[in-house]
Design an enzyme around this catalytic site. Structure first.
Site, short mmCIF file in Angstrom:
data_model
loop_
_atom_site.label_atom_id
_atom_site.label_comp_id
_atom_site.label_asym_id
_atom_site.label_seq_id
_atom_site.Cartn_x
_atom_site.Cartn_y
_atom_site.Cartn_z
N ASN A 270 -39.75 80.05 37.05
CA ASN A 270 -40.77 80.22 38.26
C ASN A 270 -41.99 79.92 38.26
O ASN A 270 -42.58 80.32 37.17
CB ASN A 270 -40.53 81.77 38.39
CG ASN A 270 -39.08 82.48 38.16
OD1 ASN A 270 -38.22 82.13 38.80
ND2 ASN A 270 -39.00 82.98 36.99
N HIS A 302 -39.53 73.88 27.34
CA HIS A 302 -38.61 73.25 28.61
C HIS A 302 -39.09 73.98 29.84
O HIS A 302 -39.44 73.42 30.79
CB HIS A 302 -37.02 73.81 28.25
CG HIS A 302 -36.03 73.52 29.37
ND1 HIS A 302 -35.25 72.45 29.24
CD2 HIS A 302 -35.75 74.16 30.46
CE1 HIS A 302 -34.78 72.21 30.35
NE2 HIS A 302 -34.99 73.36 31.04
N GLU A 303 -39.33 75.23 29.58
CA GLU A 303 -39.83 76.05 31.12
C GLU A 303 -41.22 75.57 31.37
O GLU A 303 -41.46 75.37 32.45
CB GLU A 303 -39.59 77.42 30.71
CG GLU A 303 -38.26 78.13 30.46
CD GLU A 303 -37.12 77.49 31.18
OE1 GLU A 303 -37.31 77.30 32.51
OE2 GLU A 303 -35.85 77.20 30.91
N GLU A 325 -33.37 68.50 35.58
CA GLU A 325 -33.04 69.34 34.17
C GLU A 325 -32.77 68.10 33.38
O GLU A 325 -33.15 68.31 32.01
CB GLU A 325 -31.67 70.08 34.46
CG GLU A 325 -31.80 71.29 35.14
CD GLU A 325 -32.82 72.24 34.84
OE1 GLU A 325 -33.31 72.20 33.53
OE2 GLU A 325 -33.35 73.25 35.51
N1 TRP Z 1 -33.84 76.18 35.62
C1 TRP Z 1 -33.26 77.14 34.50
C2 TRP Z 1 -33.72 76.41 33.40
O1 TRP Z 1 -33.06 75.21 32.95
C3 TRP Z 1 -31.80 77.61 34.60
C4 TRP Z 1 -31.58 78.85 34.99
C5 TRP Z 1 -32.03 79.85 34.45
C6 TRP Z 1 -30.59 79.30 35.88
N2 TRP Z 1 -31.40 81.08 35.14
C7 TRP Z 1 -30.59 80.77 35.89
C8 TRP Z 1 -29.56 78.52 36.77
C9 TRP Z 1 -29.69 81.19 36.77
C10 TRP Z 1 -28.75 79.23 37.45
C11 TRP Z 1 -28.54 80.65 37.24
O2 TRP Z 1 -34.36 76.53 32.59
ZN ZN Z 2 -34.27 73.49 32.99
#
Ligand code: TRP
Ligand code: ZN
Length: 865
Positions: A270, A302-303, A325
């Site tokens: 986020n 990663h985040e 991703e």
């Molecule tokens: N975008 C997140 C990542 O790759 C993935 C993710 C985190 C996610 N929580 C989730 C995907 C809940 C689906 C549902 O780091």
């Molecule tokens: Zn990711």
């Protein structure tokens, strides 16, 4: 009723309405939170059209258009949509819409939308969770600027967080307070976040390459501040690496990370407010293993990297998930390789790919890295989209070279910053920047299955010519009757007997069959394929034992040296599985002795000693008898342990006794792999017991890596110290959630004749709950994935246990249920008797009256024939 029909990539249509600004006011309450949303809507087409907003599990209390309340007759409501017909909308290009909804965070056990994690409120909106907060155009190509006012009780929730910068705050009546946040970067709603709680905060700051100061804040449960240090260090390393490697700088004045105990996945990017599973934040040397430290650094990176690859440039639609991703996994893998041993990091990436992604790609849920048909989007956060997606980006990096790859990234950001785009857009930027034709390469995005590369070689002693012929074949399936040839980068080595004459090449395999002729090759070389694992393919190439032995010691590429060893071991596993009377050769012991005594770094030696996993082997033997496979792996372990006991023991002792070596990650890895072998020999089983005592009781050297290695060994070989040491461990750690997850996982992975009685006791343990995903995974996941001997037991009780838990989870948390079912839907890998039992269990789950879309999609795929 939820919608049970799938969506298709081919049906993509641009949105008819978009949203420019969002003003949210969220008044938090355990069971009745109120969400008021004011949207500036922009019409994208002249013709009158209905406005359909997504929404689920919401109570709608008001709809207002241009300050005029709509009556109940002026809109339609279904379980998933709020439809405002064209007749209730103004004709103007711009109008405002206000919506008020109520939600119940406390009963939200699916952990999507707004929910409670312990005492804190938090949100998870990716992929389609925002629709559980308010009615909205919940799709990533609708990007808006968010302003969010959070209201809650001031005592219970002193910290109120959302995306962007804090712009206002103050006290309200009834002991409440509010904070208003504004995020200047337009974003899709899946990047929205809100958190309210009473946390300890670790504060730090980072000066960016252009000299701006960014405040860094990590929020953890009270009392855990000292465990957030490693995460903070990792964050600063990530920020610096992205500046140095890609010239990418952070763009807000504040970056916040919140660690929560209830979370479906690893972490979420986020904007400006990452929410993390606490397991990827909290660590100290008493409670976390070396592996935990590595993973925390990788997930933090990663985040953080998503801020550019995902947030500044996002996905047009969810079929494009790998755009962000695959690319971000590639970036975090490169980061980890730069921070640690690049050879060992690469080997670990490949292990995951081969043992899990290959299985997924051969199973009923196989899909291209850009899927074409989706029922439940949460089912597509897969190893294929993430890990194979990353391999596809890595192949581009290999084909283009680091400089052109960087140029392509620069062009990608120059073209698409602030936009929602497609995988094709990314590849086009790469092609334009490098002037390389990537038309054929794009097929990697639309074909599923692991390609098989075949090999033919010939050497002419007279002309000194070496000819290499490679073939490729992708698997066919119902969705893919005629797979086409892919553009495959094959890095190879022609290993010569003369050490300095070994040559490496990058071959581009683009046809179904293709030959290369190498001139002036003095003697027949030994072929090493897939240097650095240059493509996610399987090889159909049986090299002789003596060639493999030569590669183990003579290949230049470290990946090839490791892989030759693995292929040798795999061939023994295969032979032992299929033929009980097969006897292992002593050459193997000689090879392993050389590995142990080689001058490679110790982390690499440890990797060379690790046997192929059950999953990896299962993937290479059709309709394998799982029990025979378990036995084969045990036999191979015992053979090596017995034959090399003196060497293994000496290696173990050296690392145990030498103080300087004790503290080092690589040496711990080497010591603990030696222990795993020695644990199979009665004579040395006391070592596991003693290591536990030493690793646990020493006051300054207490170490979780060594503690777990000792217990794992005891669990696997049913050592008699296991149960008393597990009780000791439990009493030491009962109040540390993340360590108790390890305890549950160990309990579930023990090889034991009364495992099912034990599992039942664990289910009713006071600390067990299916509502916490980490806890559920630690017991159920560890049993199904880490205890093949008991999971595949011939009575079928293992399958039945997993089935019962998946059925219970279906109602509590469909996402977690859907992940845990994986070993059952891959039933076609196993011998017919096992297949039948597994299929019967799947049919039972399919019969559930409240079956979630998550499970339905997988069961329908698995049971379709
Ligand atoms: N975008 C997140 C990542 O790759 C993935 C993710 C985190 C996610 N929580 C989730 C995907 C809940 C689906 C549902 O780091
Ligand atoms: Zn990711």
């Amino acid at each position: 009723m939820t919608d049970t029909s799938p969506r298709f990539l081919a049906d993509y249509a641009a949105p008819v309405f978009t949203i420019n600004t969002v003003n949210l006011t969220v008044n938090l309450d355990d069971t009745c939170s109120q969400v008021h949303s004011e949207l500036d809507i922009e019409r994208q087409e002249q013709e009158p059209a209905d406005l359909a907003l997504n929404g689920e599990h919401l109570i709608l209390t008001a709809v207002v258009v241009n300050n005029q309340a709509l009556t109940r007759e002026q809109y339609q409501l279904t379980d998933t949509l709020l439809i405002i017909p064209a007749s209730s909308l103004p004709q103007a290009k711009h109008f405002t819409l206000q919506i008020t909804t109520e939600i119940n965070p406390l009963e939200n056990t699916a952990l999507e939308g707004l929910f409670k994690s312990g005492n804190a409120f938090c949100t998870q909106c990716e992929a389609e969770g925002f629709r559980r907060i308010s009615y909205y155009l919940d799709r990533p190509d609708v990007m808006a600027t968010f302003t969010t006012k959070v209201i809650a009780d001031k005592n219970l929730y002193p910290q109120l967080l959302s995306n962007g910068n804090k712009v206002d705050s103050g006290d309200l009546a009834d002991g409440k307070h509010f904070v208003t946040w504004h995020d200047p970067y337009p974003k899709p709603c899946y990047l929205f976040a809100l958190v309210a709680g009473d946390f300890d905060v670790l504060n730090d700051s980072y000066k960016t390459m252009s000299g701006r100061d960014v405040a860094l804040e990590i929020f953890v449960d009270k009392g855990n501040l000292s465990k957030a240090q490693h995460a903070m260090i990792s964050l600063k390393k990530s920020m610096q690496w992205d500046e140095e490697t890609f010239g990418l700088e952070y763009d807000l004045d504040i970056y916040m990370i919140v660690a929560v105990d209830f979370f479906n996945m690893g972490a979420m990017e986020n904007k400006g407010l990452n929410v993390f599973n606490s397991k990827f934040v909290l660590a100290d040397h008493h409670c976390a293993t070396d592996n935990d430290y590595f993973n925390i650094e990788a997930v933090i990176a990663h985040e953080y990297f998503h801020n550019w690859t995902g947030n500044r440039v996002t996905c047009r639609d969810w079929f494009q998930l790998s755009l962000k991703e695959g690319l971000t996994v590639f970036r975090d893998q490169q980061f980890s390789a730069d921070m640690h041993s690049s050879a060992v990091t690469r080997i670990q990436n490949v292990r995951v790919l081969r043992s899990q992604q290959f299985a997924e790609d051969a199973g009923p849920m196989a899909h291209p890295i850009r899927p074409e048909k989706v029922l439940e989007m949460n089912n597509f956060y897969t190893l294929t989209v993430y890990e194979k997606g990353s391999e596809v980006i890595r192949m581009l990096h290999t084909l283009l070279g680091a400089n052109n790859f960087r140029k392509g990234m620069d062009l990608y950001f120059a073209r698409y910053d602030g936009m929602a785009v497609t995988c094709d857009d990314f590849i086009n930027a790469m092609a334009d920047a490098s002037e390389k034709d990537l038309t054929q390469f794009k097929r990697w995005y639309s074909q599923s299955g692991t390609p098989i590369v075949g090999v033919n070689e010939s050497y002419d002693n007279v002309t000194k010519k070496y000819t290499l012929t490679l073939t490729q074949k992708s698997p066919t399936s119902v969705n893919q009757p005629h797979p086409q040839a892919l553009h495959i980068p094959m890095k190879i080595e022609l290993v010569s007997d003369a050490p300095n004459e070994t040559q490496s090449y990058l071959l581009e395999l683009t046809q179904t069959e293709q030959s290369w002729v190498f001139d002036n090759v003095d003697s027949k070389p030994t072929l090493a394929l897939l240097a650095d694992f240059s493509a996610p393919v399987k090889l159909d190439y049986s090299q002789s034992e003596s060639d493999l032995l030569k590669l183990i010691s003579h290949a230049n590429n470290s990946f090839c040296r490791w892989d030759a060893g693995q292929r040798l071991l795999m061939s023994y596993v295969q032979q032992l599985t299929l033929d009980k009377s097969f006897t292992l050769p002593n050459d193997l012991l000689v090879a392993f002795k050389n590995i142990l005594h080689s001058d490679s770094d110790h982390a690499f030696i440890a990797e060379q000693l690790v046997l192929p996993s059950f999953d990896e082997a299962a993937g290479l033997i059709a309709e394998v008898d799982p029990i025979a496979l378990v036995k084969a792996l045990k036999k191979l372990t015992a053979f090596i342990a017995h034959g090399l006991q003196d060497e293994l023991f000496a290696c173990y002792q050296a690392r145990l006794l030498n103080k300087e070596l004790v503290d080092d990650v690589a040496n711990r890895a080497l010591k603990n792999i030696c222990l795993q072998y020695l644990g199979t020999l009665e004579k040395y089983q006391y070592l596991a017991k003693e290591q536990y005592i030493q690793a646990t009781e020493s006051i300054d050297n207490a170490n979780m890596t060594d503690t777990l290695a000792a217990l794992n060994c005891s669990a696997k070989y049913s050592l008699n110290n296991f149960s008393s040491q597990m009780s000791d461990f439990e009493s030491r750690w009962q109040s540390t959630t993340l360590v108790m997850d390890k305890w549950f996982a160990l309990m579930a992975s023990q090889v034991s004749s009364d495992i099912f009685e034990q599992l039942n006791q664990l289910l009713s343990h006071t600390l067990f709950t299916l509502k916490n995903p980490n806890r559920a995974r630690s017991l159920i996941g560890a049993f199904a994935m880490n205890n093949p001997e008991n999971f595949h037991c011939k009575t079928g009780r293992g399958y039945q246990f997993l089935t019962e838990q998946v059925m219970a989870l279906n109602a509590i948390n469909p996402q977690v249920a859907s992940r845990l079912i994986t070993p059952l839907i891959q039933f076609k890998n196993f011998a017919p008797a096992h297949q039948n039992m597994m299929r019967d269990n799947l049919l039972k789950i399919q019969g559930l009256s409240n079956l979630s879309n998550d499970l339905k999609e997988k069961l329908d795929a698995a049971l379709c024939e």
